[in-house]
Scaffold this motif. Structure first.
Motif, PDB file in Angstrom:
ATOM      1  N   PHE A 196       0.836  -1.203   0.000  1.00  0.00           N
ATOM      2  CA  PHE A 196       0.000   0.000   0.000  1.00  0.00           C
ATOM      3  C   PHE A 196       0.870   1.251   0.000  1.00  0.00           C
ATOM      4  CE2 PHE A 196      -2.106   3.337   2.561  1.00  0.00           C
ATOM      5  CZ  PHE A 196      -3.131   3.656   1.684  1.00  0.00           C
ATOM      6  N   VAL A 197       1.881   1.282   0.840  1.00  0.00           N
ATOM      7  CA  VAL A 197       2.763   2.449   0.904  1.00  0.00           C
ATOM      8  C   VAL A 197       3.460   2.659  -0.436  1.00  0.00           C
ATOM      9  CG1 VAL A 197       4.843   3.383   1.997  1.00  0.00           C
ATOM     10  CG2 VAL A 197       3.092   2.268   3.392  1.00  0.00           C
ATOM     11  N   GLN A 198       3.922   1.587  -1.038  1.00  0.00           N
ATOM     12  CA  GLN A 198       4.582   1.694  -2.336  1.00  0.00           C
ATOM     13  C   GLN A 198       3.622   2.225  -3.395  1.00  0.00           C
ATOM     14  OE1 GLN A 198       5.844  -2.027  -4.134  1.00  0.00           O
ATOM     15  NE2 GLN A 198       7.590  -1.028  -5.117  1.00  0.00           N
ATOM     16  N   SER A 199       2.370   1.761  -3.346  1.00  0.00           N
ATOM     17  CA  SER A 199       1.372   2.206  -4.317  1.00  0.00           C
ATOM     18  C   SER A 199       1.100   3.697  -4.175  1.00  0.00           C
ATOM     19  CB  SER A 199       0.080   1.413  -4.129  1.00  0.00           C
ATOM     20  OG  SER A 199      -0.948   1.912  -4.948  1.00  0.00           O
ATOM     21  N   VAL A 200       0.945   4.181  -2.946  1.00  0.00           N
ATOM     22  CA  VAL A 200       0.702   5.598  -2.715  1.00  0.00           C
ATOM     23  C   VAL A 200       1.893   6.426  -3.171  1.00  0.00           C
ATOM     24  CG1 VAL A 200       0.358   7.370  -0.951  1.00  0.00           C
ATOM     25  CG2 VAL A 200      -0.929   5.238  -0.842  1.00  0.00           C
ATOM     26  N   SER A 201       3.093   5.972  -2.845  1.00  0.00           N
ATOM     27  CA  SER A 201       4.299   6.687  -3.252  1.00  0.00           C
ATOM     28  C   SER A 201       4.385   6.776  -4.762  1.00  0.00           C
ATOM     29  CB  SER A 201       5.530   5.980  -2.689  1.00  0.00           C
ATOM     30  OG  SER A 201       6.712   6.612  -3.128  1.00  0.00           O
ATOM     31  N   TYR A 202       4.053   5.695  -5.441  1.00  0.00           N
ATOM     32  CA  TYR A 202       4.077   5.690  -6.909  1.00  0.00           C
ATOM     33  C   TYR A 202       3.077   6.694  -7.469  1.00  0.00           C
ATOM     34  CZ  TYR A 202       2.840   4.207 -11.610  1.00  0.00           C
ATOM     35  OH  TYR A 202       2.539   4.195 -12.947  1.00  0.00           O
ATOM     36  N   ARG A 203       1.851   6.688  -6.941  1.00  0.00           N
ATOM     37  CA  ARG A 203       0.833   7.593  -7.476  1.00  0.00           C
ATOM     38  C   ARG A 203       1.179   9.052  -7.173  1.00  0.00           C
ATOM     39  NH1 ARG A 203      -2.656   3.657  -5.291  1.00  0.00           N
ATOM     40  NH2 ARG A 203      -3.312   5.048  -3.601  1.00  0.00           N
ATOM     41  N   ALA A 204       1.782   9.299  -6.014  1.00  0.00           N
ATOM     42  CA  ALA A 204       2.100  10.671  -5.639  1.00  0.00           C
ATOM     43  C   ALA A 204       3.190  11.267  -6.511  1.00  0.00           C
ATOM     44  CB  ALA A 204       2.531  10.724  -4.175  1.00  0.00           C
ATOM     45  N   LYS A 205       4.114  10.456  -6.988  1.00  0.00           N
ATOM     46  CA  LYS A 205       5.224  10.979  -7.788  1.00  0.00           C
ATOM     47  C   LYS A 205       5.017  10.713  -9.274  1.00  0.00           C
ATOM     48  CE  LYS A 205       8.223   6.886  -7.593  1.00  0.00           C
ATOM     49  NZ  LYS A 205       9.482   6.318  -7.097  1.00  0.00           N
ATOM     50  N   SER A 206       3.879  10.127  -9.617  1.00  0.00           N
ATOM     51  CA  SER A 206       3.660   9.752 -11.008  1.00  0.00           C
ATOM     52  C   SER A 206       3.752  10.949 -11.931  1.00  0.00           C
ATOM     53  CB  SER A 206       2.278   9.101 -11.166  1.00  0.00           C
ATOM     54  OG  SER A 206       1.993   8.866 -12.525  1.00  0.00           O
ATOM     55  N   PHE A 207       4.386  10.751 -13.067  1.00  0.00           N
ATOM     56  CA  PHE A 207       4.465  11.795 -14.081  1.00  0.00           C
ATOM     57  C   PHE A 207       3.308  11.684 -15.075  1.00  0.00           C
ATOM     58  CE2 PHE A 207       8.823  11.389 -12.547  1.00  0.00           C
ATOM     59  CZ  PHE A 207       9.115  12.709 -12.283  1.00  0.00           C
ATOM     60  N   HIS A 208       2.325  10.849 -14.719  1.00  0.00           N
ATOM     61  CA  HIS A 208       1.203  10.631 -15.634  1.00  0.00           C
ATOM     62  C   HIS A 208       1.786  10.168 -16.972  1.00  0.00           C
ATOM     63  CE1 HIS A 208      -1.440  12.690 -12.728  1.00  0.00           C
ATOM     64  NE2 HIS A 208      -0.409  13.480 -12.543  1.00  0.00           N
ATOM     65  N   ASP A 209       1.265  10.651 -18.075  1.00  0.00           N
ATOM     66  CA  ASP A 209       1.918  10.398 -19.348  1.00  0.00           C
ATOM     67  C   ASP A 209       3.163  11.279 -19.428  1.00  0.00           C
ATOM     68  OD1 ASP A 209      -0.345   8.901 -19.714  1.00  0.00           O
ATOM     69  OD2 ASP A 209      -0.875   9.781 -21.635  1.00  0.00           O
ATOM     70  N   LEU A 210       4.161  10.820 -20.141  1.00  0.00           N
ATOM     71  CA  LEU A 210       5.409  11.564 -20.281  1.00  0.00           C
ATOM     72  C   LEU A 210       5.754  11.697 -21.750  1.00  0.00           C
ATOM     73  CD1 LEU A 210       7.932  12.743 -18.685  1.00  0.00           C
ATOM     74  CD2 LEU A 210       9.031  10.557 -19.242  1.00  0.00           C
ATOM     75  N   LEU A 211       6.157  12.902 -22.168  1.00  0.00           N
ATOM     76  CA  LEU A 211       6.658  13.133 -23.517  1.00  0.00           C
ATOM     77  C   LEU A 211       8.129  13.516 -23.386  1.00  0.00           C
ATOM     78  CD1 LEU A 211       6.328  13.386 -26.545  1.00  0.00           C
ATOM     79  CD2 LEU A 211       5.357  15.670 -26.214  1.00  0.00           C
ATOM     80  N   THR A 212       9.010  12.642 -23.857  1.00  0.00           N
ATOM     81  CA  THR A 212      10.446  12.829 -23.664  1.00  0.00           C
ATOM     82  C   THR A 212      11.001  13.884 -24.626  1.00  0.00           C
ATOM     83  OG1 THR A 212      11.113  11.135 -25.272  1.00  0.00           O
ATOM     84  CG2 THR A 212      10.623  10.397 -23.014  1.00  0.00           C
ATOM     85  N   ALA A 244      10.301   3.678 -20.697  1.00  0.00           N
ATOM     86  CA  ALA A 244       9.098   3.339 -19.942  1.00  0.00           C
ATOM     87  C   ALA A 244       9.430   2.555 -18.680  1.00  0.00           C
ATOM     88  CB  ALA A 244       8.141   2.539 -20.822  1.00  0.00           C
ATOM     89  N   ALA A 245      10.492   1.766 -18.728  1.00  0.00           N
ATOM     90  CA  ALA A 245      10.857   0.930 -17.589  1.00  0.00           C
ATOM     91  C   ALA A 245      11.503   1.730 -16.458  1.00  0.00           C
ATOM     92  CB  ALA A 245      11.814  -0.179 -18.032  1.00  0.00           C
ATOM     93  N   ASP A 246      12.013   2.924 -16.757  1.00  0.00           N
ATOM     94  CA  ASP A 246      12.700   3.705 -15.723  1.00  0.00           C
ATOM     95  C   ASP A 246      12.462   5.194 -15.958  1.00  0.00           C
ATOM     96  OD1 ASP A 246      14.255   4.460 -13.590  1.00  0.00           O
ATOM     97  OD2 ASP A 246      16.179   4.139 -14.617  1.00  0.00           O
ATOM     98  N   ILE A 247      11.210   5.613 -15.779  1.00  0.00           N
ATOM     99  CA  ILE A 247      10.877   7.016 -15.993  1.00  0.00           C
ATOM    100  C   ILE A 247      11.576   7.904 -14.969  1.00  0.00           C
ATOM    101  CG2 ILE A 247       9.000   8.682 -15.788  1.00  0.00           C
ATOM    102  CD1 ILE A 247       7.251   6.823 -17.344  1.00  0.00           C
ATOM    103  N   ASP A 248      11.665   7.442 -13.725  1.00  0.00           N
ATOM    104  CA  ASP A 248      12.363   8.243 -12.715  1.00  0.00           C
ATOM    105  C   ASP A 248      13.809   8.472 -13.128  1.00  0.00           C
ATOM    106  OD1 ASP A 248      10.070   8.276 -11.262  1.00  0.00           O
ATOM    107  OD2 ASP A 248      10.694   6.777  -9.806  1.00  0.00           O
ATOM    108  N   GLY A 249      14.457   7.415 -13.602  1.00  0.00           N
ATOM    109  CA  GLY A 249      15.834   7.541 -14.037  1.00  0.00           C
ATOM    110  C   GLY A 249      15.974   8.492 -15.210  1.00  0.00           C
ATOM    111  N   TYR A 250      14.990   8.443 -16.120  1.00  0.00           N
ATOM    112  CA  TYR A 250      15.037   9.351 -17.260  1.00  0.00           C
ATOM    113  C   TYR A 250      14.941  10.806 -16.792  1.00  0.00           C
ATOM    114  CZ  TYR A 250      13.798  11.962 -21.403  1.00  0.00           C
ATOM    115  OH  TYR A 250      13.791  12.912 -22.397  1.00  0.00           O
TER     116      TYR A 250
END
Length: 267
Positions: A196-212, A244-250
């Motif tokens: 649950f904590v991981q899910s909330v953290s993911y949604r809170a930092k989500s970039f939604h769709d991303l255009l690189t 797509a596999a590492d949006i945070d890293g991008y």
């Protein structure tokens, strides 16, 4: 710009450092390959867009000390001309180096733990929650007499559900409220706390769709589409999959001067 609240998607557009002088033109150029009525229907994502994120909490947190920096980007007015000021500490984008990613992540984790604890503290004080499936079965048995919306409303109206819904958002900053929404808490909170904590953290930092920067539209961390190619013939799919596999890293690998801009698109 045009504003609508019915059918929309959110996208974070990455732009090079030299676009600040004509931001809207740069956004339009980046989005052009994905226009809904463009050359390739299979990659059509939008027909109208506006800069939006600071006023509704869906954008970015400004880094400490940069809250009033003029390089930050704020929401466009509504189509009526009504301004949309950013929430305190929020913005719709700006140079990556001026935005705070670590602080919101830590806050989201803390709020997720508090939400988990709240449910388990309240649960012994109220009658057990009937699962959503019980209401749904009644709806399926007689959809006309018991519509789906009524089933949903009755499920949410149970005493524990009502108390949790009110208390779970008290004192929670608006930018985190969507990340903390739990549709079926009796199932979620019977599961694994760490998940649950991981899910909330993911949604809170989500970039939604991303255009690189190089024209990849990545939808919800999946299904990358390259704006430079016919989707059926694109020879660069491995690169899109890596993004797509590492949006945070991008995002973290972008130059500090590169711009991130949150858009609300009708599509």
């Amino acid at each position: 710009m045009w504003e609508r609240t019915v059918a929309h998607i959110r996208v974070t557009v990455c732009l090079p450092p030299d676009v600040r002088g004509d931001l809207e033109a740069a956004i339009g150029e980046a989005l052009a390959p994905f226009e809904m009525y463009g050359e390739f229907v299979d990659r059509g994502m939008w027909d109208r867009w506006t800069i939006r994120g600071g006023s509704d909490g869906s954008g970015f947190s400004a880094g400490p000390g940069f809250e009033d920096d003029p390089r930050l980007i704020h929401d466009a007015p509504l189509h009526t001309g009504e301004p949309q000021p950013s929430l305190p500490g929020m913005c719709a984008g700006g140079p990556r180096g001026l935005l705070d990613f670590d602080g919101p992540r830590a806050t989201a984790v803390s709020l997720a733990h508090a939400t988990w604890d709240l449910w388990h503290r309240l649960a012994p004080e109220y009658p057990p929650v009937r699962p959503h499936s019980a209401f749904h079965r009644r709806h399926l048995a007689d959809p006309e007499a018991y519509p789906g919306q009524q089933a949903h409303d009755d499920y949410r109206a149970q005493p524990l559900m009502g108390a949790f819904e009110v208390l779970s958002i008290q004192g929670v900053p608006e930018q985190f409220r969507n990340a903390l929404i739990v549709d079926d808490p009796e199932t979620v909170f019977a599961g694994d706390r760490a998940e649950f904590v991981q899910s909330v953290s993911y949604r809170a930092k989500s970039f939604h769709d991303l255009l690189t920067l190089d024209g990849w539209w990545i939808e919800d961390r999946d299904r990358p589409v390259h704006g430079a190619c016919d989707p059926a013939l694109c020879p660069h799919k491995e690169q899109g999959a890596q993004y797509a596999a590492d949006i945070d890293g991008y995002i973290e690998g972008l130059p500090a001067e590169a711009f991130l801009v949150r858009l609300k698109c009708h599509g």
